[in-house]
Each structure stands twice: as structure tokens, then as C-alpha cells.
Scaffold this motif. Sequence first.
Motif, mmCIF file in Angstrom:
data_model
loop_
_atom_site.group_PDB
_atom_site.id
_atom_site.type_symbol
_atom_site.label_atom_id
_atom_site.label_comp_id
_atom_site.label_asym_id
_atom_site.label_seq_id
_atom_site.Cartn_x
_atom_site.Cartn_y
_atom_site.Cartn_z
ATOM 1 N N UNK A 54 0.839 -1.195 0.000
ATOM 2 C CA UNK A 54 0.000 0.000 0.000
ATOM 3 C C UNK A 54 0.876 1.247 0.000
ATOM 4 N N UNK A 55 0.590 2.141 -0.945
ATOM 5 C CA UNK A 55 1.335 3.389 -1.047
ATOM 6 C C UNK A 55 0.556 4.562 -0.464
ATOM 7 N N UNK A 56 -0.744 4.584 -0.745
ATOM 8 C CA UNK A 56 -1.547 5.730 -0.308
ATOM 9 C C UNK A 56 -3.016 5.350 -0.235
ATOM 10 N N UNK A 57 -3.727 6.074 0.611
ATOM 11 C CA UNK A 57 -5.184 5.971 0.683
ATOM 12 C C UNK A 57 -5.719 7.396 0.570
ATOM 13 N N UNK A 58 -6.629 7.575 -0.390
ATOM 14 C CA UNK A 58 -7.134 8.916 -0.681
ATOM 15 C C UNK A 58 -8.645 8.973 -0.504
ATOM 16 N N UNK A 59 -9.109 9.731 0.479
ATOM 17 C CA UNK A 59 -10.553 9.838 0.690
ATOM 18 C C UNK A 59 -11.207 10.799 -0.302
ATOM 19 N N UNK A 60 -12.463 10.519 -0.642
ATOM 20 C CA UNK A 60 -13.242 11.410 -1.490
ATOM 21 C C UNK A 60 -14.721 11.266 -1.157
ATOM 22 N N UNK A 61 -15.448 12.360 -1.285
ATOM 23 C CA UNK A 61 -16.896 12.316 -1.111
ATOM 24 C C UNK A 61 -17.601 12.207 -2.461
ATOM 25 N N UNK A 62 -16.851 12.193 -3.543
ATOM 26 C CA UNK A 62 -17.400 11.988 -4.883
ATOM 27 C C UNK A 62 -17.514 10.474 -5.094
ATOM 28 N N UNK A 63 -18.610 9.878 -4.634
ATOM 29 C CA UNK A 63 -18.704 8.428 -4.499
ATOM 30 C C UNK A 63 -19.467 7.715 -5.617
ATOM 31 N N UNK A 64 -20.042 8.424 -6.555
ATOM 32 C CA UNK A 64 -20.905 7.797 -7.562
ATOM 33 C C UNK A 64 -20.199 6.663 -8.307
ATOM 34 N N UNK A 65 -18.978 6.865 -8.758
ATOM 35 C CA UNK A 65 -18.261 5.823 -9.500
ATOM 36 C C UNK A 65 -17.980 4.611 -8.607
ATOM 37 N N UNK A 66 -17.731 4.830 -7.338
ATOM 38 C CA UNK A 66 -17.460 3.734 -6.407
ATOM 39 C C UNK A 66 -18.729 2.923 -6.119
#
Length: 178
Positions: A137-149
Motif C-alpha cells: 500500500x502506497x496511499x489511501x485517498x478519501x473522497x466524497x465523490x462516491x458515484x463511481x465507487x
Amino acid sequence: MQMDELQRLLLKVERSVFRLETLSAYTAPGEADLVRAFDEGRPLPPRSPDSDPWLRMVADSVQAGSHWSRVHVLDRPLSDYLRFELLGYHGNLMAGEDVRIADRAVAPAELNGLRRDFWLLDDTLAIEIEYDVDGRRLAMKPTTDVAVFIDQRDVALKHSVALQEYLPLVRHELLRSW
């Protein structure tokens, strides 16, 4: 974002946690000895909510009413790591997590686009996970733009089967480890 931050977020979940896994192997520092023991055919210590803090967190969250699920999208033949992981998921099941498998050989066109790991929390926050070529694991990036997920989760769930339904299908590959 670090693992302790992710854990704090997971403790606040109210409705659901979803995890998409897409790699054939992960390199996690805490698993190195277990993977080595598995590769050598030695028995592994049982994982359960009584012995594993992570699984205790999952079990407590499930008991509080949250739904935890994961889909591992995988390719065949199974890598040694996937054989280890498929057998190790029994602890997740004991904690109340719905563990599912999506085999790219069954639905290659539909599953081909699922190549990035992520967590989806309460359908309001996604955490994309970036790995190097060795599964570190290199990075974890949070986002509230969740539609694609949410869309990717729905595709993965649609083309997956429960772990207990999948294991008999790959029994001959798993037997190499016993």
C-alpha cells in the motif's frame, strides 16, 4: 491517510462498509510470517473476533447494525497469496462480514474495469487505495465523490458469489495448500 485514520472512520460507520479487492497478492508487513507459514504448509493460527482486534471491530459494528461486505475480484489460476487469503477469510465470516468472490473468467467484460481497490463507507465516503507492483500500500485517498465507487460496488456484487459457494469451485487449487 494512514490505517489508524481509516480505522477511526470505520468505527463511526452507521450503515455499511464495502471493500473492493482486486490484486492477486498484497504485501502487508503484519502478514509476512503467516504467508511464509502457509507457503511452507504449516498450520496457521485461527483468526476470530476473540483473537484479532480488526475482526473484533467488524463484529462489534455488525452487532450494532452495520452491514460489512467485500468482494475480491480475482483471476485464475489462483496465486499462492489468493489461496492463503481465500482460506483466511473464514475469520471475516465469523465476524459477520459478507465475503464474496467475483471471478473474471465468469464475467470478463463486466469485471475488467474493476482494477482499483477501495473502501466505501455509508455510501458517502470512498477511500481509494494505491499499491505498488508488489502489492504494498502506497496511499489511501478519501473522497466524497462516491458515484463511481457505488457503481463499481454494484457491478462487483452483481457478478460475485458468496465465499462458501466459490470455495468448492476451486477446491482442487486450494488442496495444494493442505
